[in-house]
Design an enzyme around this catalytic site. Structure first.
Site, PDB file in Angstrom:
ATOM      1  N   SER A   1       0.792  -1.238   0.000  1.00 27.69           N
ATOM      2  CA  SER A   1       0.000   0.000   0.000  1.00 27.69           C
ATOM      3  C   SER A   1       0.819   1.280   0.000  1.00 27.69           C
ATOM      4  O   SER A   1       0.245   2.377  -0.081  1.00 27.69           O
ATOM      5  CB  SER A   1      -0.946   0.015   1.204  1.00 27.69           C
TER       6      SER A   1
ATOM      7  N   LYS B   1       0.074   3.841  -2.648  1.00 27.97           N
ATOM      8  CA  LYS B   1      -0.920   4.908  -2.553  1.00 27.97           C
ATOM      9  C   LYS B   1      -0.303   6.297  -2.424  1.00 27.97           C
ATOM     10  O   LYS B   1      -1.000   7.304  -2.581  1.00 27.97           O
ATOM     11  CB  LYS B   1      -1.867   4.614  -1.389  1.00 27.97           C
TER      12      LYS B   1
ATOM     13  N   SER C   1      -5.854   3.510   4.453  1.00 25.00           N
ATOM     14  CA  SER C   1      -5.347   2.668   3.372  1.00 25.00           C
ATOM     15  C   SER C   1      -6.480   1.996   2.599  1.00 25.00           C
ATOM     16  O   SER C   1      -6.386   0.825   2.233  1.00 25.00           O
ATOM     17  CB  SER C   1      -4.385   1.599   3.931  1.00 25.00           C
TER      18      SER C   1
ATOM     19  N   LYS D   1       3.359   6.505   5.011  1.00 22.13           N
ATOM     20  CA  LYS D   1       2.415   5.454   4.629  1.00 22.13           C
ATOM     21  C   LYS D   1       2.937   4.067   4.990  1.00 22.13           C
ATOM     22  O   LYS D   1       4.102   3.759   4.806  1.00 22.13           O
ATOM     23  CB  LYS D   1       2.159   5.513   3.114  1.00 22.13           C
TER      24      LYS D   1
END
Length: 362
Positions: free
Chosen positions: A55, A58, A110, A214
Site C-alpha cells: 500500500s 498509494k 489505506s 504510509k
C-alpha cells in the site's frame, strides 16, 4: 580514583561517538534514507532492488490525484468499486463522497476501495489512471518502478525500489495538501456512516517530529513503511521494504540522519551571482540570480569539502525574459555532484531595433 573516572568517561564518550557515526543495522531487504529538501541520500541498503511495495503504492495514487483533481469534487460511487478486498473505508453504491475525504481515507485508513474510486474519477477509468502513475514515475526519475493498480494489491508486474519510492515520497511531500493529509492523526469525513478515519501510521505518535507517510503490507511484499520526520530544519524520509521490524528500523534510520547530519546553508533563492554582458539589448548587463535555495544535510567534517561551480555564458543576445534559464549552479562533495539548480535572469531585457543597432555599432 579520579584518573579512572576520566579514563572511563573518555571510553564512554568514544563509544557513544562511534555509535553515532556507524551505519544502522536493520532488518529490511531494501532501504533508503533521503533528505526531502535537497534530495541527498544519507543511507542505502540494496536501494535498486525491484520489489513489491504493497500500500505504499498509494503515495503515488495521492500525488497523481492531487495534481489532476479538485478536492471539492463530489464523486458518485459505482457498484464495481464496492467491496474491494483488503483495507477499506466501506464505501457503498450510489454514495456521493468528496475527493478530499477519499484521499484521507486512502492515506489514513489505506482504503483500497477509495483508491479505485479515485483512479476511476481522475483517469476516466482505472487503466488510464495507472498510466498516469507510470508517466509520473518516469517524469521524476523513478525508472525502476511499474504500477499495475492504484492500491498495491499483489501483482507480479507491480513493483518499485527503495530508491524510487524515496523519490516518489519526496515529490509528494512538496505538496502542502499531501503533507497535511499524511501528518493527520485522524479525519472526520463528511459522510453519514464510517466517517472517522484513524491513521494507521504509528510514526505520528511514536517518533518525535514524525509527520508521515504510509504503511503497507501484503503476504508477498512483507511489511513496507515510508516514515518521515522533521527536526532541526530538516525533513527526512526513511523507506524500508520487506522488514519485520518496520517501524523500529525506520526510526533507527531517522535517528541516524538527525544525529549525524545538520542543515548547512549553501545559497539562498534569488541570490545575486553576477552580471553578464547583453548584446543588442536596451541594457548593457543582465543580473543573474539563483532560482532556488540550497540547504544541504552535512556532517561536520564535510563542510570544508564542498565546492560550488557556476556555468554561465560570457554574454547573451537580447531579448531576455525575466526568469529565463541562463545557466546552472552545481554543488559537489568530494568531487561528486550532490545538488544542482538553475541560474535565471533577474529582469527583462528588450532587444533594440535595426537603427539603434546600427547607431550603436557606429
Amino acid at each position: 580514583m579520579n584518573i579512572k573516572v576520566v579514563i572511563i568517561s573518555f571510553i564512554i564518550l568514544f563509544f557513544i561517538t562511534s555509535i553515532s557515526y556507524t551505519d544502522p543495522v536493520i532488518n529490511a531487504e531494501s532501504s533508503i534514507l533521503i533528505d526531502v529538501k535537497s534530495g541527498r541520500i544519507l543511507y542505502t541498503l540494496n536501494p535498486n532492488k525491484k520489489m513489491p511495495m504493497a500500500s505504499t503504492t498509494k503515495i503515488m495514487t495521492a500525488l497523481v490525484a492531487l495534481e489532476n483533481g479538485d478536492l471539492d469534487d463530489k464523486i458518485k460511487v459505482e457498484k464495481d468499486f464496492v467491496g474491494i478486498e483488503g483495507s477499506s473505508i466501506y464505501i457503498y453504491e450510489e454514495e456521493k463522497i468528496s475527493l478530499r475525504d477519499l484521499l484521507y481515507g486512502l492515506m489514513l485508513r489505506s482504503g483500497n476501495d477509495a483508491a479505485m474510486v479515485i483512479a476511476d474519477h481522475i483517469g476516466g477509468d482505472v487503466e488510464n489512471f495507472v498510466n498516469l502513475m507510470n508517466d509520473k514515475a518516469k517524469e521524476i526519475g523513478a525508472l525502476n518502478t511499474n504500477f499495475t493498480n492504484p492500491h498495491g494489491l499483489e501483482d507480479e508486474n507491480h513493483y518499485t525500489t527503495a530508491y524510487d519510492l524515496g523519490l516518489i515520497s519526496r515529490e509528494a511531500l512538496k505538496h502542502e495538501t499531501f503533507k497535511e493529509i499524511v501528518s493527520s492523526k485522524s479525519w472526520t469525513a463528511n459522510r453519514d456512516k464510517n466517517n472517522y478515519f484513524y491513521n494507521k501510521n504509528k510514526t505520528l505518535w511514536q517518533y518525535d517530529g514524525g509527520d508521515g507517510v504510509k504503511t503497507g503490507y501484503t503476504k508477498r511484499a512483507g511489511r513496507c513503511l515510508v516514515s518521515s520526520a522533521t527536526k532541526n530544519g530538516m525533513q527526512l524520509v526513511s523507506v524500508v521494504l520487506n522488514d519485520r521490524d518496520w517501524f523500529n528500523d525506520c526510526y533507527k534510520l531517522l535517528d541516524y540522519g538527525f544525529e549525524n547530519y545538520k542543515p548547512y546553508f549553501i545559497y539562498d533563492k534569488g541570490q545575486f551571482i553576477k552580471n553578464i554582458e547583453v548584446e543588442n539589448g536596451n541594457k548593457e548587463y543582465l543580473p543573474i540570480v539563483t532560482d532556488s535555495s540550497c540547504i544541504l544535510p552535512l556532517k561536520e567534517e564535510e563542510k570544508e569539502r564542498i565546492k560550488v561551480t557556476i556555468n554561465l555564458p560570457e554574454n547573451i543576445e537580447a531579448a531576455v525574459n525575466k526568469g529565463d534559464i541562463i545557466g546552472k549552479i552545481s554543488v559537489y562533495l568530494d568531487g561528486e555532484l550532490i545538488y544542482t539548480s538553475n541560474l535565471i535572469a533577474k529582469e527583462e531585457i528588450k532587444g533594440i531595433g535595426f537603427l539603434k543597432k546600427l547607431k550603436k555599432s557606429l
